[in-house]
Design an enzyme around this catalytic site. Structure first.
Site, PDB file in Angstrom:
ATOM      1  N   ASP A  98       0.802  -1.220   0.000  1.00 11.29           N
ATOM      2  CA  ASP A  98       0.000   0.000   0.000  1.00 11.29           C
ATOM      3  C   ASP A  98       0.837   1.272   0.000  1.00 11.29           C
ATOM      4  O   ASP A  98       0.323   2.365   0.268  1.00 11.29           O
ATOM      5  CB  ASP A  98      -0.954   0.006   1.201  1.00 11.29           C
ATOM      6  CG  ASP A  98      -2.102  -0.970   1.012  1.00 11.29           C
ATOM      7  OD1 ASP A  98      -2.645  -1.013  -0.102  1.00 11.29           O
ATOM      8  OD2 ASP A  98      -2.442  -1.700   1.965  1.00 11.29           O
ATOM      9  N   ASP A 160      -6.576  -4.597  -4.426  1.00 10.70           N
ATOM     10  CA  ASP A 160      -6.266  -3.214  -4.069  1.00 10.70           C
ATOM     11  C   ASP A 160      -4.937  -2.749  -4.672  1.00 10.70           C
ATOM     12  O   ASP A 160      -4.719  -1.546  -4.885  1.00 10.70           O
ATOM     13  CB  ASP A 160      -6.175  -3.051  -2.546  1.00 10.70           C
ATOM     14  CG  ASP A 160      -7.285  -3.757  -1.786  1.00 10.70           C
ATOM     15  OD1 ASP A 160      -7.667  -4.872  -2.203  1.00 10.70           O
ATOM     16  OD2 ASP A 160      -7.739  -3.232  -0.769  1.00 10.70           O
TER      17      ASP A 160
END
Length: 378
Positions: A98, A160
């Site tokens: 991330d 994601d």
């Protein structure tokens, strides 16, 4: 294509979001909110994956009016957030896939907006750490560091990840080193092949053998089960593949973005906010996800500029954004810090059900900014 709009509702929605964000900044300051609990945003560690969305939201507001009275305060808050986030780059356990979510919305935008050399340096360091997570045999970027009794996370990638790839594309542009882009493309190709189904639905989590790189199984993740269709995962896919097409010009990414967008819109129908999982059984159809709607709206507005069917995606994106404003925004309600209601973080684990979420707020404001003629931050 140009996204035409001049409606009064748009300026009302934008100004309402700006006013509440500036008001929230006086209390939240340089902390890292995730969800609103009883009207007040919580505080998380800078290591948490959502840590970039608050700085990103402040940058959206700052960028629109850099000479405003509030601008210096927003800059100070973002500078402090960025310094805290840099500390995480020194801890291997705090670094995961991330990094794009965090650094595209902090250091990279700081560099783009103000020429900050610290922002550029931090962004390039984050890109190098993200590239180091690439699994050579499996051709994917490893998602997590933690261990799990349900899967071997040494071989796990998740949907994601597609939103983190622009950090690598940006690093190639900045450094002149094509390796960052090559890794991003290799990962995107793996996700397109192993995550995206023929009907345009996607899975959230895929587990690969950490030694051979071969696909082992699909996991439901934040969706209901393997084979289901987690709404936010579909949103990440359509936006992420649109971004990969924008950065690379590779037509295969545009086709994947269009297929996932068409699936999302078909499942959404005339609604504005989807169920947390499009294939949730009847007994679990009790949670919605406005963050998925906001991500999709901004992704559709991105796709509108890239696709031959752009007018369809532009109209759908604007319809969703307007619906969020008219039916899901907290408006001038002083007792609620969140900008849009009815988001769901993780239904299977019972976390953050039907609440405002910071990334829902960010993508809502990013979509409004796009409708006003600006670019997103990814």
């Amino acid at each position: 294509m140009t996204i035409p709009t001049s409606a009064t509702w748009l300026e009302d929605a934008w100004q309402q979001g700006v006013s509440k964000t500036i008001r929230n900044a006086k209390r939240i300051k340089d902390t890292f909110p995730h969800i609103s609990v009883q009207g007040v945003y919580d505080k998380n560690d800078p290591e948490w994956w959502t840590a970039g969305f608050w700085p990103g939201l402040l940058w959206l507001v700052y960028r629109a009016a850099p000479e405003s009275e509030a601008a210096p305060s927003l800059r100070r808050i973002n500078d402090s957030c960025e310094r805290q986030l840099e500390g995480c780059l020194r801890d291997p356990d705090s670094v995961d896939h991330d990094l794009g979510f965090i650094w595209l919305l902090s250091g990279v935008v700081s560099y783009r907006q103000t020429g900050s050399e610290d922002g550029r340096r931090r962004g390039l360091l984050a890109a190098n750490l993200l590239a180091a997570r690439f699994h050579v045999r499996g051709q994917f970027i490893r998602a997590w560091n933690f261990s799990s009794s349900m899967m071997d996370t040494r071989g796990v990638a998740i949907m994601d990840s597609m939103m983190n790839l622009p950090l690598l594309y940006w690093a190639s542009e900045q450094s002149g080193d094509p390796r960052f882009r090559w890794l991003a493309e290799a990962h995107a190709d793996t996700v397109a092949r192993e995550f995206v189904r023929a009907d345009g639905s996607v899975c959230h989590v895929v587990e690969f053998d950490p030694h051979t790189g071969q696909k082992l199984r699909e996991h439901g993740g934040q969706g209901h089960a393997p084979g289901s269709a987690w709404a936010r995962g579909t949103a990440w896919a359509l936006y992420g593949f649109a971004l990969s097409f924008r950065y690379t010009g590779e037509a295969r990414y545009l086709g994947t973005a269009e297929r996932t967008a068409d699936f999302f819109l078909a499942m959404l129908g005339e609604d504005i906010v989807p169920l947390w999982d499009f294939r949730a059984p009847a007994e679990h159809q009790v949670a919605w996800d406005s963050s998925a709607a906001a991500i999709t709206a901004s992704g559709l507005l991105e796709l509108a500029k890239l696709s031959p069917r752009g007018h369809i995606y532009a109209a759908a994106g604007e319809r969703i954004v307007r619906g969020l404003y008219e039916h899901y925004s907290s408006g001038e309600l002083a007792a609620e810090e969140g900008l849009i209601m009815q988001g769901t973080v993780h239904y299977p684990e019972g976390r953050g059900i039907n609440v405002p979420i910071i990334y829902g707020d960010y993508f809502y404001m990013e979509a409004l900014a796009k409708l006003r003629g600006s670019e997103g931050l990814f």
